[in-house]
Design an enzyme around this catalytic site. Structure first.
Site, PDB file in Angstrom:
ATOM      1  N   LYS A  50      38.990  37.639  41.636  1.00 54.19           N
ATOM      2  CA  LYS A  50      37.695  37.086  41.301  1.00 54.19           C
ATOM      3  C   LYS A  50      37.198  37.576  39.939  1.00 54.19           C
ATOM      4  O   LYS A  50      36.369  36.950  39.309  1.00 54.19           O
ATOM      5  CB  LYS A  50      36.665  37.540  42.351  1.00 54.19           C
ATOM      6  CG  LYS A  50      36.923  37.117  43.744  1.00 54.19           C
ATOM      7  CD  LYS A  50      35.828  37.739  44.628  1.00 54.19           C
ATOM      8  CE  LYS A  50      36.198  37.649  46.074  1.00 54.19           C
ATOM      9  NZ  LYS A  50      35.287  38.474  46.908  1.00 54.19           N
ATOM     10  N   GLU A 106      42.281  37.333  31.860  1.00 55.41           N
ATOM     11  CA  GLU A 106      42.101  38.459  32.779  1.00 55.41           C
ATOM     12  C   GLU A 106      40.821  39.225  32.483  1.00 55.41           C
ATOM     13  O   GLU A 106      40.347  39.241  31.354  1.00 55.41           O
ATOM     14  CB  GLU A 106      43.293  39.428  32.643  1.00 55.41           C
ATOM     15  CG  GLU A 106      44.208  39.518  33.835  1.00 55.41           C
ATOM     16  CD  GLU A 106      43.548  39.958  35.145  1.00 55.41           C
ATOM     17  OE1 GLU A 106      42.383  39.622  35.423  1.00 55.41           O
ATOM     18  OE2 GLU A 106      44.231  40.632  35.906  1.00 55.41           O
ATOM     19  N   ASP A 110      44.486  47.404  33.905  1.00 56.37           N
ATOM     20  CA  ASP A 110      44.335  48.819  34.231  1.00 56.37           C
ATOM     21  C   ASP A 110      45.751  49.392  34.362  1.00 56.37           C
ATOM     22  O   ASP A 110      46.405  49.667  33.361  1.00 56.37           O
ATOM     23  CB  ASP A 110      43.519  48.901  35.525  1.00 56.37           C
ATOM     24  CG  ASP A 110      43.139  50.309  35.927  1.00 56.37           C
ATOM     25  OD1 ASP A 110      42.856  51.115  35.044  1.00 56.37           O
ATOM     26  OD2 ASP A 110      43.117  50.599  37.134  1.00 56.37           O
ATOM     27  N   ASP A 166      33.606  44.345  39.665  1.00 51.83           N
ATOM     28  CA  ASP A 166      32.789  44.818  40.777  1.00 51.83           C
ATOM     29  C   ASP A 166      33.060  46.262  41.175  1.00 51.83           C
ATOM     30  O   ASP A 166      34.095  46.836  40.845  1.00 51.83           O
ATOM     31  CB  ASP A 166      33.058  43.957  42.014  1.00 51.83           C
ATOM     32  CG  ASP A 166      34.438  44.263  42.621  1.00 51.83           C
ATOM     33  OD1 ASP A 166      35.430  44.185  41.880  1.00 51.83           O
ATOM     34  OD2 ASP A 166      34.501  44.610  43.813  1.00 51.83           O
TER      35      ASP A 166
END
Ligand code: IMP
Ligand code: MG
Length: 183
Positions: A50, A106, A110, A166
């Protein structure tokens, strides 16, 4: 209305790392570059849900040439803020990508594990070309060999929230990128 899991809003915002204005400037520039590079080519911007939904919405509107968008979902499994390295593609594209130049949009690279898996999968479908644009890059954290073709911002190793990213499904609607921290 009582929402038991809802954090006290702003409780986890330690500081703003990238402002709304800085994001806007960088996204506009990225849109201009893509518009030049893919002029007269069938372009498909692919967002990995998401986290990249906000970035895709803004980047797509900053691209001034005709293009299509598509969505995939890939789930990275987390323990707290650490990825466990297990990646599952849970939603696929509707388009036949052999007819498109594909740009993966994207939110953040990470460890690189999610993107590596998604790229391997998309490469196997034979796109005309495949490249990656990421809003954020945390190169210090990389665990697999992978480099984005275009990173808008490079950040050190801290957990960030906002602009689609998030913590526990909250804070995606923050207009800026903030460092996550507990009070
Ligand atoms: P990976 O470790 O590169 O596989 O990252 C996988 C996914 O973890 C990213 O696409 C994000 O959705 C999420 N992620 C990684 N770092 C952060 C962060 O600092 N904040 C929020 N989500 C993150
Ligand atoms: Mg993501």
């Amino acid at each position: 209305m009582q929402m038991t899991n809802m954090p006290e809003f702003h409780k986890h915002i330690k500081r703003v790392v990238i402002s709304e204005e800085e994001i806007k400037t960088a996204v506009t520039k990225a849109g201009e570059i893509l518009s030049m590079e893919y002029k007269d080519k069938p372009l498909l911007l692919v967002s990995i849900l998401k986290g990249a939904y906000v970035f895709l919405a803004d980047l797509s509107r900053a691209v001034t040439i005709p293009h299509e968008i598509g969505f995939m979902a890939a789930k990275s499994y987390f323990e707290g803020t650490e990825s466990t390295g297990t990646v599952e593609i849970t939603m696929d594209l509707k388009q036949d990508i052999s007819k498109y130049h594909v740009v993966i949009v994207e939110d953040i690279i990470d460890t690189g594990r999610t993107l590596k898996e998604v790229m391997k999968y998309l490469e196997s479908k034979g796109p005309l070309s495949l490249r990656v644009v990421t809003l954020l890059d945390k190169p210090e954290r990389r665990l697999v060999k992978l480099q984005s073709d275009y990173s808008l911002f490079t950040i050190p190793d801290y957990f960030v929230i906002g602009y689609g990213l998030d913590y526990g499904e909250y804070y995606r609607n923050l207009p800026c990128i903030a460092e996550f921290g507990e009070d």
